[in-house]
Scaffold this active site. Structure first.
Site, PDB file in Angstrom:
ATOM      1  N   SER A  58       0.781  -1.223   0.000  1.00 17.75           N
ATOM      2  CA  SER A  58       0.000   0.000   0.000  1.00 17.75           C
ATOM      3  C   SER A  58       0.820   1.284   0.000  1.00 17.75           C
ATOM      4  CB  SER A  58      -1.003   0.020   1.158  1.00 17.75           C
ATOM      5  OG  SER A  58      -2.044   0.880   0.779  1.00 17.75           O
ATOM      6  N   ASP A 115      -6.622  -0.007   3.753  1.00 18.41           N
ATOM      7  CA  ASP A 115      -5.282   0.586   3.687  1.00 18.41           C
ATOM      8  C   ASP A 115      -5.238   1.953   4.350  1.00 18.41           C
ATOM      9  OD1 ASP A 115      -5.023  -1.634   2.148  1.00 18.41           O
ATOM     10  OD2 ASP A 115      -4.617  -0.572   0.263  1.00 18.41           O
TER      11      ASP A 115
HETATM   12  P1  ADP Z   1       0.443  -0.509  -3.778  1.00 20.01           P
HETATM   13  O1  ADP Z   1      -0.472   0.425  -3.062  1.00 20.01           O
HETATM   14  O2  ADP Z   1       0.204  -1.940  -3.442  1.00 20.01           O
HETATM   15  O3  ADP Z   1       1.894  -0.147  -3.632  1.00 20.01           O
HETATM   16  P2  ADP Z   1      -0.965   0.543  -6.053  1.00 20.01           P
HETATM   17  O4  ADP Z   1      -1.011   0.129  -7.471  1.00 20.01           O
HETATM   18  O5  ADP Z   1      -2.214   0.651  -5.277  1.00 20.01           O
HETATM   19  O6  ADP Z   1       0.101  -0.409  -5.336  1.00 20.01           O
HETATM   20  O7  ADP Z   1      -0.289   1.986  -5.964  1.00 20.01           O
HETATM   21  C1  ADP Z   1       0.926   2.262  -6.626  1.00 20.01           C
HETATM   22  C2  ADP Z   1       0.826   3.632  -7.258  1.00 20.01           C
HETATM   23  O8  ADP Z   1       0.811   4.654  -6.237  1.00 20.01           O
HETATM   24  C3  ADP Z   1       2.025   3.980  -8.120  1.00 20.01           C
HETATM   25  O9  ADP Z   1       1.862   3.488  -9.439  1.00 20.01           O
HETATM   26  C4  ADP Z   1       2.031   5.496  -8.068  1.00 20.01           C
HETATM   27  O10 ADP Z   1       1.081   6.036  -8.945  1.00 20.01           O
HETATM   28  C5  ADP Z   1       1.565   5.777  -6.638  1.00 20.01           C
HETATM   29  N1  ADP Z   1       2.726   5.900  -5.734  1.00 20.01           N
HETATM   30  C6  ADP Z   1       3.010   5.140  -4.675  1.00 20.01           C
HETATM   31  N2  ADP Z   1       4.163   5.529  -4.060  1.00 20.01           N
HETATM   32  C7  ADP Z   1       4.619   6.580  -4.753  1.00 20.01           C
HETATM   33  C8  ADP Z   1       5.776   7.437  -4.651  1.00 20.01           C
HETATM   34  N3  ADP Z   1       6.689   7.273  -3.695  1.00 20.01           N
HETATM   35  N4  ADP Z   1       5.885   8.427  -5.553  1.00 20.01           N
HETATM   36  C9  ADP Z   1       4.974   8.613  -6.523  1.00 20.01           C
HETATM   37  N5  ADP Z   1       3.888   7.840  -6.684  1.00 20.01           N
HETATM   38  C10 ADP Z   1       3.699   6.827  -5.825  1.00 20.01           C
HETATM   39 MG    MG Z   2      -2.580   0.472  -3.253  1.00 19.11          MG
END
Ligand code: ADP
Ligand code: MG
Length: 400
Positions: A132, A178
């Site tokens: 998340s 989350d």
């Molecule tokens: P999870 O929440 O399981 O890591 P998700 O697909 O729900 O996966 O979310 C991932 C998305 O959140 C990324 O593709 C991006 O758009 C955004 N994101 C998450 N962390 C960052 C970050 N450090 N910088 C920029 N965008 C981020």
């Molecule tokens: Mg997510």
């Protein structure tokens, strides 16, 4: 910035912000990643979940601008994005800017958005790995930008706003887990969250000589597109069939094994299997919370294994790589249980293991997963950390 002491990650991001924008940030906020111990794909079925917040977290540093411009940089995902606060379009800029812009639009609806801002994101939460990173980004951004606008949000309001940002602006039809755990978690405890009543309890996580290890498979999903939404749809379809048998049922949460058995013949085997996972998984969450509060780690480990089997065979959200990791973990002496965690189709596995056996687990994964060309997998021992918070503001008043 005397208030920075005690938060080295906060200090680092403040420095990076200053290097990037030529002036210091006014606020730094932190929000944790999370791992769900058990209760997968049940949050959107009104069920119960049992996540912990992680020390791995996302930091957001921000300062206000008076010209109506928003500038945002993610150190992890690269390039700076700039937009006008009055003209943000979902199609403009990188996909991740939707999370930031979405938060500002929702804050504006509540009368608490800054007129413009510079914002920098740093994170050690793996992106797209089921821990998340998305909620961590929403929560830290919300806290930082609300702070700039002088708006104080209670933890539940924070969780709701972040959740709405993900659904409305990132277009992910996620449940509330989350954002709630990120906003409400307490160190040393898991959050037993009832997604129907939106109430919660804390379950002490006392692991006595055991470690919880998160193994990142390196395989990535794309939650917003396809499979996750399809599973939600299947749950809805199964519910509709069950309602033909018992009209009082409003969600899969309310379905008993008996009702499910009676309704199973009216649906396809696949739909019956999806419902069976949800009904069984909610029961396993109850048992897991009880086992943890009694210190019955062996029982807790068995429930992790049963959850994985159900996710693999009935809900069908595992992958061969994830199954391989779970099987490898299961063959290591001192492992009490392992399962896929997160939405699936890749992502992470959690393993409950005797602390003295963590290195054997690492060696087995290196040997049988990485060397087989499936990895590299990354192992992290995790602890239950605290909720999102302001790390410091310009007055130097460090938040408790
Ligand atoms: P999870 O929440 O399981 O890591 P998700 O697909 O729900 O996966 O979310 C991932 C998305 O959140 C990324 O593709 C991006 O758009 C955004 N994101 C998450 N962390 C960052 C970050 N450090 N910088 C920029 N965008 C981020
Ligand atoms: Mg997510």
């Amino acid at each position: 910035m005397g208030g920075l002491s005690g938060s080295s990650q906060g200090e680092v991001i403040a420095r990076r912000f200053t290097e990037r924008f030529g002036h210091a940030p006014v606020v730094v906020a932190r929000a944790p990643g999370r791992v769900n111990l058990i209760g997968e794909h049940v949050d959107y079925n009104d069920g119960l979940v049992l996540p912990i917040a992680l020390e791995q977290s996302t930091h957001v540093a921000a300062a206000p601008r008076s010209d109506g411009v928003a500038r945002a940089v993610s150190l992890k995902l690269g390039r700076e994005h700039t937009w006008s606060m009055s003209q943000w379009e979902p199609t403009s800029g990188a996909e991740w800017t939707a999370y930031v812009a979405g938060v500002t639009l929702l804050l504006a609806e509540r009368g608490g958005a800054p007129r413009g801002f510079d914002l920098l994101i740093d994170s050690d939460v793996p992106v797209g790995g089921g821990l998340s990173s998305s909620a961590a980004l929403e929560l830290a951004t919300t806290l930082a930008l609300a702070h700039l606008a002088g708006l104080r949000l209670a933890p539940v309001e924070l969780a709701r706003l972040a959740h709405e940002a993900e659904r409305r602006y990132a277009g992910v039809p996620c449940g509330i887990m989350d954002q709630y755990v990120g906003a409400l978690a307490r160190p040393g405890a898991a959050l037993l969250l009832d997604c129907r009543s939106q109430t919660w309890d804390y379950v002490p996580l006392e692991l006595a000589e055991h470690d919880l290890v998160v193994v990142d498979s390196g395989i990535r999903h794309a939650l917003a597109s396809g499979d996750y939404a399809r599973r939600r749809e299947e749950c809805r379809a199964a519910l509709t069939m069950i309602q033909q048998v018992d009209a009082r049922v409003r969600s899969l949460r309310e379905v008993t094994s008996q009702t499910l058995a009676a309704a199973a013949s009216t649906m396809t085997p696949a739909l019956a299997a999806r419902a069976r996972h949800v009904v069984g998984e909610i029961e396993r969450v109850r048992s897991a919370a009880a086992a943890l509060s009694r210190g019955e780690l062996r029982r807790f480990g068995e429930l992790l294994g049963a959850s994985h089997a159900s996710l693999r065979d009935d809900f069908m959200v595992s992958t061969p790589e994830i199954d391989r990791l779970v099987d490898i973990a299961g063959s290591v002496p001192g492992v009490l249980g392992a399962r896929l965690t997160g939405g699936g189709f890749g992502g992470c596995v959690i393993v409950l293991v005797e602390s003295s056996r963590v290195e054997s687990l690492r060696a087995a994964i290196c040997d049988q997963y990485d060397r087989a060309g499936l990895g590299p997998a990354r192992l992290m021992s995790v602890r239950a950390a605290g909720a999102a918070s302001i790390v410091f503001d310009v007055q130097g008043t460090e938040a408790a």
